[in-house]
Motif scaffolding. Structure first.
Motif, PDB file in Angstrom:
ATOM      1  N   GLU A 114      43.622  53.050  51.999  1.00  0.00           N
ATOM      2  CA  GLU A 114      44.150  53.243  50.653  1.00  0.00           C
ATOM      3  C   GLU A 114      43.841  54.664  50.204  1.00  0.00           C
ATOM      4  OE1 GLU A 114      40.576  51.400  47.935  1.00  0.00           O
ATOM      5  OE2 GLU A 114      41.893  49.990  48.994  1.00  0.00           O
ATOM      6  N   PRO A 115      44.582  55.203  49.259  1.00  0.00           N
ATOM      7  CA  PRO A 115      44.325  56.568  48.819  1.00  0.00           C
ATOM      8  C   PRO A 115      42.979  56.679  48.114  1.00  0.00           C
ATOM      9  CG  PRO A 115      45.923  55.520  47.384  1.00  0.00           C
ATOM     10  CD  PRO A 115      45.719  54.598  48.536  1.00  0.00           C
ATOM     11  N   TRP A 116      42.302  57.794  48.328  1.00  0.00           N
ATOM     12  CA  TRP A 116      41.082  58.086  47.590  1.00  0.00           C
ATOM     13  C   TRP A 116      41.512  58.617  46.231  1.00  0.00           C
ATOM     14  CZ3 TRP A 116      35.817  57.652  48.574  1.00  0.00           C
ATOM     15  CH2 TRP A 116      34.978  58.301  47.680  1.00  0.00           C
ATOM     16  N   VAL A 117      41.132  57.907  45.171  1.00  0.00           N
ATOM     17  CA  VAL A 117      41.586  58.289  43.836  1.00  0.00           C
ATOM     18  C   VAL A 117      40.387  58.583  42.937  1.00  0.00           C
ATOM     19  CG1 VAL A 117      43.748  57.003  44.006  1.00  0.00           C
ATOM     20  CG2 VAL A 117      41.711  55.874  43.069  1.00  0.00           C
ATOM     21  N   ASP A 118      40.672  59.256  41.848  1.00  0.00           N
ATOM     22  CA  ASP A 118      39.653  59.628  40.875  1.00  0.00           C
ATOM     23  C   ASP A 118      39.404  58.454  39.932  1.00  0.00           C
ATOM     24  OD1 ASP A 118      37.957  60.908  39.107  1.00  0.00           O
ATOM     25  OD2 ASP A 118      39.562  62.058  38.123  1.00  0.00           O
ATOM     26  N   ARG A 119      38.373  57.662  40.221  1.00  0.00           N
ATOM     27  CA  ARG A 119      38.049  56.498  39.401  1.00  0.00           C
ATOM     28  C   ARG A 119      37.296  56.945  38.158  1.00  0.00           C
ATOM     29  NH1 ARG A 119      36.687  51.816  43.862  1.00  0.00           N
ATOM     30  NH2 ARG A 119      35.797  50.743  42.068  1.00  0.00           N
ATOM     31  N   VAL A 120      37.740  56.435  37.015  1.00  0.00           N
ATOM     32  CA  VAL A 120      37.104  56.853  35.762  1.00  0.00           C
ATOM     33  C   VAL A 120      36.406  55.696  35.048  1.00  0.00           C
ATOM     34  CG1 VAL A 120      38.672  58.781  35.435  1.00  0.00           C
ATOM     35  CG2 VAL A 120      39.255  56.574  34.463  1.00  0.00           C
ATOM     36  N   ALA A 121      36.665  54.454  35.435  1.00  0.00           N
ATOM     37  CA  ALA A 121      35.979  53.306  34.845  1.00  0.00           C
ATOM     38  C   ALA A 121      36.156  52.105  35.765  1.00  0.00           C
ATOM     39  CB  ALA A 121      36.521  52.989  33.447  1.00  0.00           C
ATOM     40  N   ASP A 122      35.098  51.290  35.886  1.00  0.00           N
ATOM     41  CA  ASP A 122      35.128  50.112  36.758  1.00  0.00           C
ATOM     42  C   ASP A 122      34.888  48.850  35.943  1.00  0.00           C
ATOM     43  OD1 ASP A 122      34.947  50.888  39.931  1.00  0.00           O
ATOM     44  OD2 ASP A 122      34.135  52.468  38.651  1.00  0.00           O
ATOM     45  N   PHE A 123      35.547  47.757  36.372  1.00  0.00           N
ATOM     46  CA  PHE A 123      35.479  46.508  35.633  1.00  0.00           C
ATOM     47  C   PHE A 123      35.371  45.328  36.603  1.00  0.00           C
ATOM     48  CE2 PHE A 123      38.062  49.599  33.364  1.00  0.00           C
ATOM     49  CZ  PHE A 123      37.438  49.648  32.127  1.00  0.00           C
ATOM     50  N   GLY A 124      34.938  44.188  36.077  1.00  0.00           N
ATOM     51  CA  GLY A 124      34.892  42.963  36.860  1.00  0.00           C
ATOM     52  C   GLY A 124      35.318  41.779  36.009  1.00  0.00           C
ATOM     53  N   TRP A 125      35.932  40.803  36.654  1.00  0.00           N
ATOM     54  CA  TRP A 125      36.278  39.546  35.968  1.00  0.00           C
ATOM     55  C   TRP A 125      35.838  38.421  36.887  1.00  0.00           C
ATOM     56  CZ3 TRP A 125      40.690  39.809  32.037  1.00  0.00           C
ATOM     57  CH2 TRP A 125      40.608  38.731  31.158  1.00  0.00           C
ATOM     58  N   HIS A 126      34.970  37.566  36.388  1.00  0.00           N
ATOM     59  CA  HIS A 126      34.353  36.538  37.216  1.00  0.00           C
ATOM     60  C   HIS A 126      34.896  35.154  36.885  1.00  0.00           C
ATOM     61  CE1 HIS A 126      31.613  39.992  36.942  1.00  0.00           C
ATOM     62  NE2 HIS A 126      31.384  39.734  38.219  1.00  0.00           N
ATOM     63  N   GLY A 127      34.762  34.270  37.849  1.00  0.00           N
ATOM     64  CA  GLY A 127      35.264  32.919  37.651  1.00  0.00           C
ATOM     65  C   GLY A 127      34.627  31.945  38.611  1.00  0.00           C
ATOM     66  N   PHE A 128      35.114  30.717  38.567  1.00  0.00           N
ATOM     67  CA  PHE A 128      34.580  29.645  39.410  1.00  0.00           C
ATOM     68  C   PHE A 128      35.731  28.726  39.791  1.00  0.00           C
ATOM     69  CE2 PHE A 128      32.521  25.602  40.302  1.00  0.00           C
ATOM     70  CZ  PHE A 128      31.382  25.984  41.009  1.00  0.00           C
ATOM     71  N   VAL A 129      35.769  28.369  41.074  1.00  0.00           N
ATOM     72  CA  VAL A 129      36.755  27.411  41.576  1.00  0.00           C
ATOM     73  C   VAL A 129      36.021  26.110  41.877  1.00  0.00           C
ATOM     74  CG1 VAL A 129      38.464  26.885  43.354  1.00  0.00           C
ATOM     75  CG2 VAL A 129      38.132  29.252  42.605  1.00  0.00           C
ATOM     76  N   SER A 130      36.444  25.021  41.243  1.00  0.00           N
ATOM     77  CA  SER A 130      35.801  23.730  41.486  1.00  0.00           C
ATOM     78  C   SER A 130      36.274  23.150  42.817  1.00  0.00           C
ATOM     79  CB  SER A 130      36.135  22.752  40.357  1.00  0.00           C
ATOM     80  OG  SER A 130      37.487  22.304  40.461  1.00  0.00           O
ATOM     81  N   ARG A 131      35.590  22.118  43.280  1.00  0.00           N
ATOM     82  CA  ARG A 131      35.970  21.479  44.545  1.00  0.00           C
ATOM     83  C   ARG A 131      37.346  20.822  44.430  1.00  0.00           C
ATOM     84  NH1 ARG A 131      30.974  18.170  47.085  1.00  0.00           N
ATOM     85  NH2 ARG A 131      32.435  18.146  48.828  1.00  0.00           N
ATOM     86  N   GLU A 132      37.770  20.560  43.187  1.00  0.00           N
ATOM     87  CA  GLU A 132      39.105  19.983  42.962  1.00  0.00           C
ATOM     88  C   GLU A 132      40.167  21.068  42.811  1.00  0.00           C
ATOM     89  OE1 GLU A 132      35.884  17.527  42.265  1.00  0.00           O
ATOM     90  OE2 GLU A 132      36.398  19.219  40.941  1.00  0.00           O
ATOM     91  N   GLY A 133      39.759  22.340  42.881  1.00  0.00           N
ATOM     92  CA  GLY A 133      40.711  23.436  42.778  1.00  0.00           C
ATOM     93  C   GLY A 133      40.957  23.930  41.370  1.00  0.00           C
ATOM     94  N   LEU A 134      40.160  23.485  40.404  1.00  0.00           N
ATOM     95  CA  LEU A 134      40.308  23.951  39.030  1.00  0.00           C
ATOM     96  C   LEU A 134      39.623  25.308  38.880  1.00  0.00           C
ATOM     97  CD1 LEU A 134      39.597  20.627  37.091  1.00  0.00           C
ATOM     98  CD2 LEU A 134      41.810  21.599  37.762  1.00  0.00           C
ATOM     99  N   ILE A 135      40.228  26.187  38.095  1.00  0.00           N
ATOM    100  CA  ILE A 135      39.725  27.558  37.960  1.00  0.00           C
ATOM    101  C   ILE A 135      39.228  27.779  36.536  1.00  0.00           C
ATOM    102  CG2 ILE A 135      40.330  30.007  38.113  1.00  0.00           C
ATOM    103  CD1 ILE A 135      42.705  28.962  39.967  1.00  0.00           C
ATOM    104  N   LEU A 136      37.996  28.259  36.431  1.00  0.00           N
ATOM    105  CA  LEU A 136      37.409  28.605  35.145  1.00  0.00           C
ATOM    106  C   LEU A 136      37.056  30.079  35.172  1.00  0.00           C
ATOM    107  CD1 LEU A 136      36.221  27.756  32.362  1.00  0.00           C
ATOM    108  CD2 LEU A 136      34.038  27.399  33.549  1.00  0.00           C
ATOM    109  N   LEU A 137      37.579  30.841  34.207  1.00  0.00           N
ATOM    110  CA  LEU A 137      37.306  32.266  34.140  1.00  0.00           C
ATOM    111  C   LEU A 137      36.316  32.574  33.030  1.00  0.00           C
ATOM    112  CD1 LEU A 137      40.866  33.851  34.568  1.00  0.00           C
ATOM    113  CD2 LEU A 137      39.091  33.558  36.312  1.00  0.00           C
ATOM    114  N   GLY A 138      35.504  33.606  33.247  1.00  0.00           N
ATOM    115  CA  GLY A 138      34.623  34.112  32.216  1.00  0.00           C
ATOM    116  C   GLY A 138      35.345  35.171  31.409  1.00  0.00           C
ATOM    117  N   ASP A 139      34.623  36.196  31.028  1.00  0.00           N
ATOM    118  CA  ASP A 139      35.187  37.302  30.267  1.00  0.00           C
ATOM    119  C   ASP A 139      35.052  38.594  31.066  1.00  0.00           C
ATOM    120  OD1 ASP A 139      35.829  35.813  27.873  1.00  0.00           O
ATOM    121  OD2 ASP A 139      33.664  35.736  27.480  1.00  0.00           O
ATOM    122  N   PRO A 140      35.926  39.575  30.832  1.00  0.00           N
ATOM    123  CA  PRO A 140      35.840  40.824  31.593  1.00  0.00           C
ATOM    124  C   PRO A 140      34.539  41.575  31.323  1.00  0.00           C
ATOM    125  CG  PRO A 140      37.453  40.996  29.810  1.00  0.00           C
ATOM    126  CD  PRO A 140      37.054  39.568  29.888  1.00  0.00           C
TER     127      PRO A 140
END
Length: 235
Positions: A114-140
């Motif tokens: 991938e191209p090397w780019v000038d990163r100015v800010a980094d973020f993450g968004w976390h979540g959880f997948v249940s054994r039944e396939g349900l998805i729960l997201l937190g906050d960025p």
């Protein structure tokens, strides 16, 4: 109940040896596939020229394409905390970078370019997948990283850290990642990394999915806050 950062067979064996109750975990091959950088790339490229290469000739071809600043980032399929990657130019493929590239292709069979780019800010968004396939997201979250990409700190994203369009793109990427992980047979914690970058004209761009981490990550608890399905008792 014991918890492993990444529930590999070795990690689960260590939990059992320590006397902890061993939790249910995805199959090892599911873990390997979900944490392979090609898994994320299969959902669609998020940077110009981003692709998978499997031969030295393909690396040369990829690095011959235009890139901001003329630099590219070579990433091994598996790696974390800024490891398993190398910055390179086209003229280094048969020179300074050749031994690293060939060793990577022998060991992993592929590289993500991938191209090397000038990163100015980094973020993450976390979540959880249940054994039944349900998805729960937190906050960025906002992430502080070192110049080499190593994680340093995480905090909840503040108002205006992310623009409205960025937030929408990021939310879709997190939902898409969770659905893909569930379809692959994965369950448990996950996170999606993203970053804002500056292109060669000086304009800001947003990459809503630079990495999928099918495991706990350093900022996972912060991103999930009081939403902790991983602490629910197992049946």
């Amino acid at each position: 109940m014991g918890k492993a950062w990444l529930p590999t067979p070795r990690a689960l064996e260590a939990l059992a040896h320590a006397g902890a109750r061993v939790p249910a975990a995805p199959a090892y091959e599911v873990l390997r596939r979900a944490n392979d950088r090609r898994f994320s790339l299969a959902l669609g490229a998020t940077l110009p020229g981003q692709r998978t290469v499997t031969t030295l000739d393909e690396v040369r071809e990829a690095l011959a394409a235009p890139s901001p600043g003329g630099n590219w980032l070579l990433r091994r399929p598996h790696g974390f905390a800024g490891r398993g990657r190398r910055r390179a130019r086209e003229d280094e493929v048969l020179g300074a970078a050749r031994s690293w590239i060939e060793a990577s292709l022998r060991s992993f069979g592929a590289l993500v370019v991938e191209p090397w780019v000038d990163r100015v800010a980094d973020f993450g968004w976390h979540g959880f997948v249940s054994r039944e396939g349900l998805i729960l997201l937190g906050d960025p979250t906002w992430q502080e990283t070192a110049p080499d990409g190593t994680w340093l700190a995480t905090r909840p994203a503040k108002p205006f850290d992310l623009g409205r369009e960025e937030t929408e793109l990021f939310a879709r990427a997190a939902e898409q990642a969770g659905a893909a992980l569930a379809s692959a047979g994965y369950f448990g914690p996950f996170g999606v990394d993203a970053f804002r970058w500056r292109d060669e004209t000086g304009n800001l761009q947003f990459n809503p999915r630079c990495e999928i981490n099918a495991r706990y990550s350093m900022g996972w608890g912060i991103g999930m806050g009081e939403r902790r399905p991983d602490l629910d008792p197992e049946p």
